[in-house]
Design an enzyme around this catalytic site. Structure first.
Site, PDB file in Angstrom:
ATOM      1  N   ASP A   1      61.336  45.059  48.863  1.00  0.00           N
ATOM      2  CA  ASP A   1      61.240  44.336  47.592  1.00  0.00           C
ATOM      3  C   ASP A   1      60.707  45.229  46.480  1.00  0.00           C
ATOM      4  O   ASP A   1      61.276  45.316  45.387  1.00  0.00           O
ATOM      5  CB  ASP A   1      60.335  43.109  47.739  1.00  0.00           C
TER       6      ASP A   1
ATOM      7  N   GLU B   1      68.726  41.936  56.357  1.00  0.00           N
ATOM      8  CA  GLU B   1      67.539  41.078  56.227  1.00  0.00           C
ATOM      9  C   GLU B   1      66.604  41.281  57.411  1.00  0.00           C
ATOM     10  O   GLU B   1      67.031  41.260  58.568  1.00  0.00           O
ATOM     11  CB  GLU B   1      67.996  39.624  56.127  1.00  0.00           C
TER      12      GLU B   1
ATOM     13  N   GLY C   1      58.467  31.852  44.266  1.00  0.00           N
ATOM     14  CA  GLY C   1      58.696  31.204  45.560  1.00  0.00           C
ATOM     15  C   GLY C   1      60.163  30.982  45.832  1.00  0.00           C
ATOM     16  O   GLY C   1      60.537  30.151  46.643  1.00  0.00           O
TER      17      GLY C   1
ATOM     18  N   TYR D   1      56.786  34.619  59.118  1.00  0.00           N
ATOM     19  CA  TYR D   1      57.294  35.975  58.874  1.00  0.00           C
ATOM     20  C   TYR D   1      56.657  36.953  59.859  1.00  0.00           C
ATOM     21  O   TYR D   1      57.353  37.739  60.515  1.00  0.00           O
ATOM     22  CB  TYR D   1      56.978  36.376  57.434  1.00  0.00           C
TER      23      TYR D   1
ATOM     24  N   THR E   1      65.391  43.881  58.257  1.00  0.00           N
ATOM     25  CA  THR E   1      65.629  45.213  58.835  1.00  0.00           C
ATOM     26  C   THR E   1      64.630  46.229  58.302  1.00  0.00           C
ATOM     27  O   THR E   1      64.446  47.279  58.904  1.00  0.00           O
ATOM     28  CB  THR E   1      67.055  45.685  58.509  1.00  0.00           C
ATOM     29  N   ASP E   2      63.983  45.927  57.160  1.00  0.00           N
ATOM     30  CA  ASP E   2      63.148  46.978  56.539  1.00  0.00           C
ATOM     31  C   ASP E   2      61.960  47.356  57.424  1.00  0.00           C
ATOM     32  O   ASP E   2      61.733  48.538  57.696  1.00  0.00           O
ATOM     33  CB  ASP E   2      62.729  46.635  55.096  1.00  0.00           C
TER      34      ASP E   2
ATOM     35  N   SER F   1      59.224  37.704  43.291  1.00  0.00           N
ATOM     36  CA  SER F   1      58.243  37.644  42.203  1.00  0.00           C
ATOM     37  C   SER F   1      56.950  38.357  42.629  1.00  0.00           C
ATOM     38  O   SER F   1      56.261  38.934  41.780  1.00  0.00           O
ATOM     39  CB  SER F   1      57.983  36.205  41.783  1.00  0.00           C
TER      40      SER F   1
HETATM   41  C1  GLA Z   1      60.670  39.628  52.342  1.00  0.00           C
HETATM   42  C2  GLA Z   1      59.845  40.889  52.603  1.00  0.00           C
HETATM   43  C3  GLA Z   1      60.735  42.116  52.739  1.00  0.00           C
HETATM   44  C4  GLA Z   1      61.879  41.886  53.732  1.00  0.00           C
HETATM   45  C5  GLA Z   1      62.574  40.565  53.450  1.00  0.00           C
HETATM   46  C6  GLA Z   1      63.593  40.218  54.504  1.00  0.00           C
HETATM   47  O1  GLA Z   1      61.303  39.691  51.106  1.00  0.00           O
HETATM   48  O2  GLA Z   1      58.925  41.084  51.554  1.00  0.00           O
HETATM   49  O3  GLA Z   1      59.955  43.227  53.119  1.00  0.00           O
HETATM   50  O4  GLA Z   1      61.411  41.955  55.055  1.00  0.00           O
HETATM   51  O5  GLA Z   1      61.654  39.487  53.362  1.00  0.00           O
HETATM   52  O6  GLA Z   1      64.650  41.106  54.497  1.00  0.00           O
END
Ligand code: GLA
Length: 404
Positions: free
Chosen positions: A190, A53, A140, A240, A55-56, A145
């Site tokens: 995602d 999580e 949400g 975020y 990490t992307d 989504s």
């Molecule tokens: C959201 C973001 C993703 C990722 C996750 C956390 O879904 O859209 O890119 O950073 O949070 O892993």
């Protein structure tokens, strides 16, 4: 022009029924009624992330799974260069010219407008369309989504036969829309999952090299269960984006002595320990989560491949503790869901999935324990939080595709 469409509370059923969705489009659009053969129906799934999580965007590893809940659109191209898209559930129509989508409005149609904008910027010549959209993916809820609506929009704006660009290119078009139009500095997980999903598999992605491979979810006895906390994921871009900035601050500080470090992906536990005295304590905690979360993804893949379910359970627990204590993205509600789940015999592991700050947990559960988990969550969670949870058993599914 699309005519008015009566709201249909059963949008979820239409999301799975391409013929019925196409019929709705014929009701709503003269173009579609006149040219039924030009109608295309496209579906894009949501996702859960098993582990890895935040990490992307740190160019590390993620392990998402595309699921059997998603968003479907029926569309017909129009020659007026306009998007006219109606939500089946509410009957609400969003209309905008593709060559001038205008600014973000804090509305679901932003995700469509953002893709039109990003495709225009990339020279991918978006086309106008009339469409209707149906979803069985809760919004949400942290089940992506936004990625699903973005991906179906890209297909729709390309005429509906195929995506506008090859799959990894599409991942980046969606990222451009999110980063440049929506204002969320997120990574690629995602939309990658929504595009590359494969039935029966998790997807291991190296977000630096973009190499990926499919990891079979081979044990028929293990179910994937998402539990929705009922508290909307308050993914205010601010919280975020703040995490992302803290990760960048850690990189900048570490790079003063190790100039080849360009992301937290490059940082080992030993390097972090050495740099720690120079880091702001909150920044150090954020970095610690990322450094060890990357290692946990690699370990989780090994555990999945060898069928070591207790090891997976431990990795889920460590990941959850790290997201709660170090990265600060859990919530009392998500912690309660994890706590309730992990007391149930047969629950292998439970952790929040996605961005955090609300939304869902993902649970690995022995199939015969799913009813007990559902019952415990529905009984105990409202008493602890005053919120109503939802429990979804999900299947690992294919990525975006034409249904008709
Ligand atoms: C959201 C973001 C993703 C990722 C996750 C956390 O879904 O859209 O890119 O950073 O949070 O892993």
């Amino acid at each position: 022009m699309p005519g008015p469409l009566a709201p249909d509370p059963d949008s979820a059923a239409l999301a799975r029924d391409p013929e019925a969705l196409a019929a709705r489009l014929r009701e709503a659009s003269h173009e579609a009624a006149a040219r039924p053969d030009a109608i295309r129906v496209v579906h894009a799934p949501g996702r859960v992330n098993l582990i890895g999580e935040h990490t992307d965007y740190n160019l590390g590893f993620v392990l998402p799974v595309a699921i059997d809940l998603g968003i479907s659109v029926a569309i017909v191209p129009n020659d007026e260069g306009e998007v006219r898209l109606t939500l089946v559930e509410t009957g609400e129509t969003a209309t905008f010219p593709i060559d001038d989508p205008g600014p973000k409005r804090n509305h679901w149609s932003d995700y469509v407008a953002g893709i039109a904008w990003a495709m225009g910027e990339a020279g991918l010549g978006p086309r106008g369309f009339d469409g209707v959209l149906a979803s069985d993916l809760p919004q949400g809820a942290g089940l992506s989504s936004s990625a699903a609506i973005s991906v179906v929009s890209a297909w729709a704006l390309a005429g509906g036969d195929a995506p506008p660009v090859e799959p990894m290119g599409l991942v980046h078009v969606v990222r451009r829309s999110e980063n440049g139009y929506i204002g969320l500095n997120n990574g690629i997980m995602d939309q990658f999952a929504s595009i590359f999903g494969r039935a029966g598999h998790a997807l291991l992605l190296d977000c630096r090299t973009e190499h990926h491979h499919d990891i079979p979810l081979a044990d028929p006895d293990v179910a994937l269960v998402a539990c929705h906390s009922g508290s909307p994921r308050k993914l205010e871009s601010s919280a975020y984006n703040e995490r992302r900035a803290q990760c960048d601050a850690a990189v900048a500080a570490i790079a003063t002595t190790d100039p080849w470090v360009t992301s937290l992906r490059d940082v080992t536990p030993e390097m972090l320990a050495e740099a720690r005295p120079r880091l702001d304590p909150v920044v150090a905690a954020r970095a610690e989560h990322i450094v060890f979360e990357n290692l946990r993804v690699v370990d989780a893949v090994a555990a999945l491949e060898s069928g070591d379910l207790p090891a997976l359970g431990r990795l889920f627990a460590e990941s959850q503790a790290s997201m709660r204590d170090l990265f600060g993205i859990s919530s009392p509600e998500l912690d309660a869901l994890v706590d309730i789940a992990t007391r149930i015999p047969g629950v292998i592991g439970a952790r929040l999935t996605g961005a955090g700050f609300g939304g869902c947990t993902i649970n690995l559960v022995h199939r015969d324990a799913v009813p007990a988990l559902r019952e415990a969550v529905l009984r105990d969670y409202p008493a602890r939080t005053d919120l109503t949870p939802r429990v979804f058993e999900v299947q690992a599914s294919d990525g975006a595709r034409r249904l008709a």
